[in-house]
Motif scaffolding. Sequence first.
Motif, PDB file in Angstrom:
ATOM      1  N   MET A   1      -3.459   5.815  15.968  1.00  0.00           N
ATOM      2  CA  MET A   1      -2.618   5.159  15.002  1.00  0.00           C
ATOM      3  C   MET A   1      -2.882   3.652  14.974  1.00  0.00           C
ATOM      4  SD  MET A   1      -0.560   5.900  12.710  1.00  0.00           S
ATOM      5  CE  MET A   1       1.025   6.299  12.137  1.00  0.00           C
ATOM      6  N   VAL A   2      -3.249   3.080  16.107  1.00  0.00           N
ATOM      7  CA  VAL A   2      -3.518   1.648  16.172  1.00  0.00           C
ATOM      8  C   VAL A   2      -4.731   1.281  15.318  1.00  0.00           C
ATOM      9  CG1 VAL A   2      -4.216  -0.248  17.706  1.00  0.00           C
ATOM     10  CG2 VAL A   2      -2.409   1.317  18.410  1.00  0.00           C
ATOM     11  N   ALA A   3      -5.776   2.101  15.385  1.00  0.00           N
ATOM     12  CA  ALA A   3      -6.975   1.837  14.576  1.00  0.00           C
ATOM     13  C   ALA A   3      -6.636   1.909  13.091  1.00  0.00           C
ATOM     14  CB  ALA A   3      -8.077   2.819  14.938  1.00  0.00           C
ATOM     15  N   GLN A   8      -5.533  -0.877   7.922  1.00  0.00           N
ATOM     16  CA  GLN A   8      -4.655  -1.104   6.772  1.00  0.00           C
ATOM     17  C   GLN A   8      -4.248  -2.576   6.664  1.00  0.00           C
ATOM     18  OE1 GLN A   8      -4.828   1.612   4.912  1.00  0.00           O
ATOM     19  NE2 GLN A   8      -5.755   2.417   6.767  1.00  0.00           N
ATOM     20  N   LEU A   9      -3.968  -3.205   7.776  1.00  0.00           N
ATOM     21  CA  LEU A   9      -3.614  -4.620   7.759  1.00  0.00           C
ATOM     22  C   LEU A   9      -4.788  -5.467   7.281  1.00  0.00           C
ATOM     23  CD1 LEU A   9      -1.482  -4.893  11.016  1.00  0.00           C
ATOM     24  CD2 LEU A   9      -0.655  -5.002   8.652  1.00  0.00           C
ATOM     25  N   LEU A  10      -5.999  -5.075   7.655  1.00  0.00           N
ATOM     26  CA  LEU A  10      -7.187  -5.766   7.152  1.00  0.00           C
ATOM     27  C   LEU A  10      -7.264  -5.657   5.637  1.00  0.00           C
ATOM     28  CD1 LEU A  10      -9.962  -4.836   9.730  1.00  0.00           C
ATOM     29  CD2 LEU A  10      -9.157  -7.121   9.173  1.00  0.00           C
ATOM     30  N   SER A  30       1.836  -6.322  16.623  1.00  0.00           N
ATOM     31  CA  SER A  30       3.277  -6.229  16.385  1.00  0.00           C
ATOM     32  C   SER A  30       3.769  -7.399  15.539  1.00  0.00           C
ATOM     33  CB  SER A  30       4.019  -6.197  17.723  1.00  0.00           C
ATOM     34  OG  SER A  30       5.403  -6.232  17.530  1.00  0.00           O
ATOM     35  N   GLU A  31       3.246  -8.589  15.793  1.00  0.00           N
ATOM     36  CA  GLU A  31       3.638  -9.763  15.023  1.00  0.00           C
ATOM     37  C   GLU A  31       3.189  -9.652  13.574  1.00  0.00           C
ATOM     38  OE1 GLU A  31       2.020 -12.924  17.390  1.00  0.00           O
ATOM     39  OE2 GLU A  31       3.773 -12.975  18.706  1.00  0.00           O
ATOM     40  N   GLN A  32       2.004  -9.072  13.340  1.00  0.00           N
ATOM     41  CA  GLN A  32       1.544  -8.867  11.964  1.00  0.00           C
ATOM     42  C   GLN A  32       2.434  -7.857  11.246  1.00  0.00           C
ATOM     43  OE1 GLN A  32      -2.520  -8.016  11.153  1.00  0.00           O
ATOM     44  NE2 GLN A  32      -3.202 -10.045  11.757  1.00  0.00           N
ATOM     45  N   VAL A  33       2.831  -6.814  11.949  1.00  0.00           N
ATOM     46  CA  VAL A  33       3.717  -5.814  11.358  1.00  0.00           C
ATOM     47  C   VAL A  33       5.064  -6.455  11.030  1.00  0.00           C
ATOM     48  CG1 VAL A  33       5.010  -3.683  11.827  1.00  0.00           C
ATOM     49  CG2 VAL A  33       2.586  -3.824  12.407  1.00  0.00           C
ATOM     50  N   ASN A  57       1.504   2.333   2.829  1.00  0.00           N
ATOM     51  CA  ASN A  57       0.878   3.290   1.923  1.00  0.00           C
ATOM     52  C   ASN A  57       1.124   2.922   0.465  1.00  0.00           C
ATOM     53  OD1 ASN A  57      -0.285   4.872   3.901  1.00  0.00           O
ATOM     54  ND2 ASN A  57       1.447   6.259   4.030  1.00  0.00           N
ATOM     55  N   SER A  58       2.335   2.494   0.145  1.00  0.00           N
ATOM     56  CA  SER A  58       2.634   2.152  -1.246  1.00  0.00           C
ATOM     57  C   SER A  58       1.890   0.892  -1.674  1.00  0.00           C
ATOM     58  CB  SER A  58       4.139   1.995  -1.468  1.00  0.00           C
ATOM     59  OG  SER A  58       4.622   0.841  -0.830  1.00  0.00           O
ATOM     60  N   LEU A  59       1.750  -0.064  -0.777  1.00  0.00           N
ATOM     61  CA  LEU A  59       1.014  -1.286  -1.097  1.00  0.00           C
ATOM     62  C   LEU A  59      -0.467  -1.009  -1.314  1.00  0.00           C
ATOM     63  CD1 LEU A  59       2.688  -3.767   1.400  1.00  0.00           C
ATOM     64  CD2 LEU A  59       2.974  -3.707  -1.089  1.00  0.00           C
ATOM     65  N   LEU A  60      -0.961   0.009  -0.636  1.00  0.00           N
ATOM     66  CA  LEU A  60      -2.375   0.371  -0.761  1.00  0.00           C
ATOM     67  C   LEU A  60      -2.573   1.567  -1.682  1.00  0.00           C
ATOM     68  CD1 LEU A  60      -3.424  -0.187   2.940  1.00  0.00           C
ATOM     69  CD2 LEU A  60      -3.883  -1.662   0.968  1.00  0.00           C
ATOM     70  N   GLU A  61      -1.529   1.934  -2.393  1.00  0.00           N
ATOM     71  CA  GLU A  61      -1.550   3.006  -3.377  1.00  0.00           C
ATOM     72  C   GLU A  61      -1.893   4.373  -2.784  1.00  0.00           C
ATOM     73  OE1 GLU A  61      -3.781   1.944  -6.851  1.00  0.00           O
ATOM     74  OE2 GLU A  61      -2.956  -0.077  -6.830  1.00  0.00           O
TER      75      GLU A  61
END
Length: 71
Positions: A1-3, A8-10, A30-33, A57-61
């Motif tokens: 899940m971390v990968a 997704q954050l990238l 965690s800070e990015q989340v 998921n919604s932000l990335l469609e």
Amino acid sequence: MVAWLNEQLLRLNNNSEELVTGGRYSLALSEQVAQLQREHKLKPDGILGEKTIMLINSLLEAPPTLSGGAG
């Protein structure tokens, strides 16, 4: 899940800098989340829960889902 989260954050941050986490849910991740949660009016606890996953998921469609064990 971390990968998955890191990837997704990238994507959300236009391929800024990838965090080297060693496969662990690091403080930096965690800070990015928490920052993402704050920006989208979720509780900024830095925890990758169902609402945060649905937000990503919604932000990335990608279709949102509640199935699975993510919490």
